[in-house]
Design an enzyme around this catalytic site. Structure first.
Site, PDB file in Angstrom:
ATOM      1  CD  GLU A 183      -2.835  -1.176   2.413  1.00  0.00           C
ATOM      2  OE1 GLU A 183      -2.758  -0.231   3.238  1.00  0.00           O
ATOM      3  OE2 GLU A 183      -3.648  -2.112   2.517  1.00  0.00           O
ATOM      4  CD1 TRP A 215       4.591  -0.249  -4.046  1.00  0.00           C
ATOM      5  CD2 TRP A 215       5.026   0.519  -6.091  1.00  0.00           C
ATOM      6  NE1 TRP A 215       5.114   1.010  -3.905  1.00  0.00           N
ATOM      7  CE2 TRP A 215       5.393   1.505  -5.157  1.00  0.00           C
ATOM      8  CE3 TRP A 215       5.209   0.783  -7.462  1.00  0.00           C
ATOM      9  CZ2 TRP A 215       5.921   2.737  -5.525  1.00  0.00           C
ATOM     10  CZ3 TRP A 215       5.732   2.013  -7.824  1.00  0.00           C
ATOM     11  CH2 TRP A 215       6.088   2.964  -6.868  1.00  0.00           C
ATOM     12  CD  GLU A 266       7.558 -11.846  -4.749  1.00  0.00           C
ATOM     13  OE1 GLU A 266       7.603 -12.776  -3.926  1.00  0.00           O
ATOM     14  OE2 GLU A 266       7.352 -12.010  -5.949  1.00  0.00           O
ATOM     15  N   GLY A 267      10.177  -7.913  -0.807  1.00  0.00           N
ATOM     16  CA  GLY A 267      11.110  -7.802   0.310  1.00  0.00           C
ATOM     17  C   GLY A 267      12.431  -7.229  -0.139  1.00  0.00           C
ATOM     18  CB  ALA A 327       1.618  -0.716   4.427  1.00  0.00           C
ATOM     19  CB  ILE A 387      32.848  -5.744 -19.807  1.00  0.00           C
ATOM     20  CG1 ILE A 387      33.497  -6.230 -18.500  1.00  0.00           C
ATOM     21  CG2 ILE A 387      33.388  -6.513 -20.999  1.00  0.00           C
ATOM     22  CD1 ILE A 387      33.187  -7.668 -18.143  1.00  0.00           C
TER      23      ILE A 387
END
Length: 408
Positions: free
Chosen positions: A131, A162, A388-389, A134, A362
């Protein structure tokens, strides 16, 4: 219980090669276009459905692979193709895992098929947890679900953010608060069926990476769903809440909430996505270093480049091993006594960010342009340490598990 092995069997190798061919022939050629368009790649999802990749049967076969390697193998190959398109193909899986982790057999059989549709009428699903206020702090969720006993309906109000496929999904799985006094233990998950009044799409986000994947807010205004849409059923919820209230009084063991149950089941899969992106960037950089000449010789002939490639390959392989270990443990019921699921997601996501950045270095100036895919891969890789964390949350989970303390 299947023994842990690092060797794929013949059937798994066949599936891996099939997925790799689809990623190489269908996903990669379309990657740059859909990244620029920032739209859901429905034609690619449709093609995946036609060949059987985007289907309940395919994911069920991989999910129930007794070795645990079916899902990570599939994720790595698809995300090797392109992270944005692959997430559009597999994003429905998070909602499906939410139902598998919390739902009854009847709910699983009813709703998961509707999440995918069929090859002639493709559908997607959305898992709605975060949220505006949250994200990592799931205990701060404000979306409420209130039971209307007279009508046997739950009334949902709030805003989710999200959400992959949010607003365009056929089926939404929504995590909501049913008992505010219990914090994260007072959450439950609900199915919002297609066409339910009161659910609408809010802001669609324009993102740094994974731009072919639709991410948006989901607004819930007096959304009424039947009692049967509470995942797990009301009797099970009442029992869980009663235990949580009792343990809150006595300071007993923690009770897992609905969102965490979903994330714990999916973190190694996210790690596998990161491995796919990292491997893709490493392979581009390796090929480039072998063919790009400076001062009369290929740049891989310089230790500064060769050692970077050695580190990149080592990190990719180490990340894969952590993901495979966690996936095997999960499917065989081994407890994550050292937070091995979070370990796999943490290391793999950090590896993807680092390796894609090294690939740009590179390739030099070429790597910084959109003429080469590592620029897009580097943008895509940033999400793995966030969704997801976050990496910080993974470290907190690992530290709490190791210490046996509620470290803050």
């Amino acid at each position: 219980m299947a023994e842990f092995t690092m060797e794929l069997n013949d059937e798994q190798k066949e599936v891996r090669d099939w997925l790799h061919g689809f990623a190489a022939d269908v996903i990669r050629p379309a990657a740059a276009e859909w990244d620029e368009r920032e739209e859901t790649p429905w034609p690619v999802i449709q093609e995946a459905a036609k060949v059987g990749i985007y289907s309940l049967d395919f994911y069920a076969q991989q999910y129930f692979d007794p070795t645990g390697l079916g899902i990570p193998m599939a994720m790595e190959e698809l995300f090797w193709g392109d992270a944005g398109i692959a997430l559009s193909i597999v994003g429905t899986g998070l909602a499906a895992v939410g139902v598998l982790a919390n739902g009854t057999e009847e709910q699983i059989g009813t709703w998961i098929p509707q999440m995918y549709g069929d090859q002639n009428d493709v559908k997607v699903a959305a898992f709605c947890s975060s949220e505006p206020d949250a994200g990592s702090d799931v205990a701060s969720l404000r979306t409420r679900a209130v039971y209307d006993e007279a009508k046997d309906e739950w009334v949902l109000n709030g805003t989710k953010t999200w959400a992959t496929n949010g607003g365009i999904a056929n089926v939404h799985v929504v995590v909501a608060v049913v008992d505010p006094g219990l914090g994260s233990k007072g959450h439950a998950s609900f199915i919002v069926p297609p066409g339910t009044p009161g659910l609408s799409q809010g802001q669609k986000f324009k993102k740094h990476g994974i731009r072919a994947s639709h991410t948006a807010e989901v607004v819930l205004e007096d959304v009424r769903v039947p009692g049967s849409c509470l995942l797990g059923g009301k009797e099970k919820l009442d029992e869980r809440l009663a235990r949580a209230r009792e343990r809150a009084k006595t300071g007993g063991e923690r009770v897992k909430n609905a969102a965490m149950a979903t994330f714990e089941a999916s973190r190694p899969a996210v790690g596998a996505m990161a491995v796919g992106t990292a491997r893709a960037a490493y392979e581009v950089a390796l090929d480039y270093a072998k063919t790009r000449e400076q001062f009369g010789r290929p740049i891989i002939d310089n230790q500064g480049v060769a050692f970077q490639l050695a580190d990149m390959r080592t990190s990719v392989d180490a990340a894969r091993l952590l993901v495979w270990r966690a996936s095997w443990m999960a499917v065989n019921g081994k407890p994550f006594t050292a937070a091995e699921g979070s370990m796999s997601k943490l290391f793999a996501s950090e590896t993807a960010k680092k390796v894609t950045g090294q690939a740009i270095q590179i390739l030099g100036g070429n790597g910084y342009t959109r003429e080469y895919p590592v620029e897009r891969m580097h943008r895509d890789a940033a999400i793995y340490t966030i969704f997801e964390g976050t990496s910080e949350i993974q470290r907190l989970v690992i530290a709490r598990t190791l210490a046996g303390m509620n470290i803050r």
